[in-house]
Design an enzyme around this catalytic site. Structure first.
Site, PDB file in Angstrom:
ATOM      1  CE  LYS A  67      -2.324   1.645   3.719  1.00  0.00           C
ATOM      2  NZ  LYS A  67      -2.304   3.112   3.817  1.00  0.00           N
ATOM      3  CG  ASP A 116      -4.675   4.677   1.973  1.00  0.00           C
ATOM      4  OD1 ASP A 116      -5.831   5.104   1.761  1.00  0.00           O
ATOM      5  OD2 ASP A 116      -4.142   4.641   3.105  1.00  0.00           O
ATOM      6  CE  LYS A 155      -7.362   6.742   4.659  1.00  0.00           C
ATOM      7  NZ  LYS A 155      -5.966   6.306   4.512  1.00  0.00           N
ATOM      8  CG  ASP A 195     -11.747  18.179  -4.599  1.00  0.00           C
ATOM      9  OD1 ASP A 195     -12.624  19.064  -4.757  1.00  0.00           O
ATOM     10  OD2 ASP A 195     -10.530  18.426  -4.577  1.00  0.00           O
ATOM     11  CB  THR A 222      -8.851   2.030  12.165  1.00  0.00           C
ATOM     12  OG1 THR A 222      -7.644   2.511  11.566  1.00  0.00           O
ATOM     13  CG2 THR A 222      -9.588   1.119  11.197  1.00  0.00           C
ATOM     14  NE  ARG A 243       1.910   3.214  12.843  1.00  0.00           N
ATOM     15  CZ  ARG A 243       1.050   4.048  13.403  1.00  0.00           C
ATOM     16  NH1 ARG A 243       1.500   5.067  14.120  1.00  0.00           N
ATOM     17  NH2 ARG A 243      -0.248   3.870  13.249  1.00  0.00           N
TER      18      ARG A 243
END
Ligand SMILES: O=C(O)c1cc(=O)[nH]c(=O)n1[C@@H]1O[C@H](COP(=O)(O)O)[C@@H](O)[C@H]1O
Length: 236
Positions: A38, A65, A67, A70, A122, A213
């Site tokens: 990603k 990704d 997102k 607009d 999340t 991470r």
């Protein structure tokens, strides 16, 4: 019914790194333990779209990704531009107007790009949603946005695996559920709030997990990726 997905292809590693050199070093270290990567804001704005094309050419799957959110025309045209990269997934925020525009851009571009609607991040809990002006609890807002995504013809949903069973009931078997906020037992949670283990995500009916991470910050990223894949395989 959708095609079965192998446990390895269910893992999407989030390349939240500062440079493409750093990302390519990580990908080399992970080797065949992962196949799906990603690219989000950090790398996307630092040469990541070129890396996305190279990864696709090299046989990897890519999740853009970005997102998008607009006015409709801008989203539709942005999706058309991004469709040329050859990525598998692209995120947009799950607002009906935005999702309609993204679906239209996808259809005009043709090809295999799938649009994922990000329902409620999340890192949000009910208090964060309230602070942002939403009266609904997170789980209800996720279900509302999942229903809109299905009605509009969006290919999949991004939510926490904590809501996956509820989302599956709303969207049915043919659309994808992709869940970040995944933490193997004992891993640091960081800024995530709705976290679930890889095994629990599989048991809840999730198609793909996104892990950043816990892998990118590990001393041995390949080993962590393998363990996550094994944990998912055992839970399926
Ligand atoms: O769209 C996403 O991928 C996303 C949606 C969401 O609700 N929460 C979320 O964490 N993400 C992304 O998933 C990744 C999670 O990374 P880690 O928390 O490091 O595992 C990050 O790249 C986030 O940008």
């Amino acid at each position: 019914m959708p095609e079965p997905i192998s446990p390895r292809d269910r893992l999407i590693v989030a390349l939240d790194m500062a440079s493409t050199d750093e990302a390519e070093r990580l990908i080399a270290r992970i080797g065949d333990a992962a196949s799906f990567y990603k690219i989000g804001y950090r790398l996307g704005y630092a040469g990541g779209l070129g890396l996305a094309e190279r990864l696709v050419r090299g046989g990897h799957k890519v999740f853009l990704d970005l997102k998008l959110h607009d006015i409709g025309n801008t989203v539709e045209e942005g999706v058309q531009s991004l469709a040329g990269i050859g990525a598998t997934f692209l995120t947009v925020h799950a607002y009906p107007q935005t999702m309609r525009a993204a679906a239209s851009g996808r259809d005009k571009a043709g090809g295999g790009l799938k649009i994922l609607g990000v329902t409620v991040l999340t890192s949000y809990d009910d208090a964060d949603a309230r602070e942002a002006g939403y009266a609904l609890p997170v789980a209800d807002l996720v279900a509302l946005r999942a229903a809109a995504a299905k009605a509009i013809g969006i290919d999949g949903i991004v939510c926490s695996a904590a809501e996956a069973a509820q989302v599956r009931a709303v969207i049915g078997p043919d659309r994808l559920i992709v869940t970040p906020g995944i933490r193997p037992a004992g891993a640091a949670i960081g800024d995530q709030k709705r976290v679930v283990t890889p095994a629990e995500a599989m048991r809840a009916g999730v198609d793909h997990v996104v892990v950043g991470r816990p892998i990118t910050g590990a001393a041995d990223p390949r080993d962590v990726a393998r363990r996550i894949v094994d944990e998912m395989a055992a839970a399926l």
